[in-house]
Design a protein around this motif. Structure first.
Motif: not given
Length: 336
Positions: A185-194, A196-200
């Protein structure tokens, strides 16, 4: 033959229990690390969120059992788990809307949110104890063992027997599935990438058009699911007692910090490190050593470094050492 008997005893009392316990801690630590990594505060109410999710599972399990519904050899709690996850999601989203959102909009410092989460913790703890009581509740049914001591002895002819509980097997399988789904979910889905981006980088994520409230909502939903699953697995493996989940907060936070707070991979590694440390240090090694040492060197005492009553002290010591010498943890998460 003595070596194999000692290995079986070691597996029975150290390796298998530590793997199951480590899986439970890893799932709990994943919830803590997601909250810290994305919402940027330490959620002290996480242990009681686990307790609430497990409580709903217990109540729904009892209802299903009363209706005559079962899963045969597997615990009926697995059928109740989805209902408990939805209920816990509703609770944490309601709590976020009524409590945390106000402080988030005020740009409150993380320490303020920590104090607020402690208030939420006490309310949740009281709610759970009011609904289900303070005593141990056992809700595991179906087959108790995958492999029993008697069966293992008959198969191998060894003096020592190996027992693998059904709940231990379920714990490991469910933990592996949950971790795989989370990383997908974190690496493959759009929401998961969002997320991770928000966290970074929160500011850059907002400039990129990421909806922060959507990220917050999904974070709480994932954390609620992980907390409910971890709490239920722990309750199935041991028993359900509300106050125990409050005490589990220490090894769960220790797991997250040892691995690297804010790093999901670190939370998993930390969970197993803490579990193996607790089980190894509190195990009485006499039974294993009598097989592995010459008769003249066999110990007279239990060879137990610490009583099981103080197993959480192991987590505390490891936590202090890590905070003093490597506050970013093994996988270089965010420093505390």
């Amino acid at each position: 033959m003595d070596f194999l008997n000692g290995l079986v005893a070691l597996s029975n009392f150290v390796l298998i229990p530590a793997i199951a316990y480590g899986s439970q801690l890893a799932l709990g630590a994943l919830g803590v690390t997601l909250i810290y990594g994305i919402l940027r505060f330490s959620n002290f109410a996480h242990g009681d969120t686990m307790a609430f999710g497990a409580m709903v599972t217990v109540l729904v399990t009892w209802w299903l059992q009363g209706m005559g519904v079962s899963l045969g050899p597997l615990p009926t709690a697995l059928l109740a788990l989805p209902v408990a996850i939805v209920a816990t999601m509703a609770l944490v989203l309601f709590t976020d809307r009524m409590v945390y959102k106000f402080y988030r909009e005020q740009k409150a410092k993380p320490v303020i949110l920590v104090i607020v989460s402690m208030g939420v913790m006490f309310i949740m703890n009281g709610l759970v104890r009011f609904i289900i009581g303070v005593n141990d509740q056992r809700f595991s049914d179906g087959e108790r063992f995958i492999v029993s001591v008697r069966e293992f002895k008959q198969m191998t002819g060894l003096r020592e027997g190996l027992a693998i509980k059904t709940t231990q097997g379920i714990t490991v399988i469910v933990a592996v599935v949950c971790v795989a789904l989370l990383f997908w979910f974190l690496n493959r889905t759009r929401t998961g990438k969002s997320m991770r981006a928000y966290s970074d980088n929160e500011d850059l994520a907002l400039l990129s058009g990421i909806n922060p409230e959507r990220v917050v909502m999904y974070t709480w939903m994932i954390v609620a699911a992980l907390a409910t699953i971890a709490g239920t697995l722990y309750g199935l493996d041991k028993s359900f007692k509300p106050f125990v989940y409050f005490m589990l907060l220490l090894p769960i936070f220790a797991s997250a910090i040892v691995g690297g707070l804010g790093n999901p991979l670190g939370a998993i590694a930390g969970g197993y490190i803490i579990a193996f440390s607790e089980v190894t240090i509190t195990y009485a090694w006499k039974k294993v050593l009598k097989y592995w040492l010459p008769e003249s060197l066999e110990p007279d005492s239990l060879v137990q470094l610490l009583s099981t009553d103080y197993k959480f002290a192991v987590s505390f010591v490891i936590l202090i050492v890590v905070l003093l010498f490597k506050p970013t943890g093994i996988f270089k998460g965010k420093s505390v």
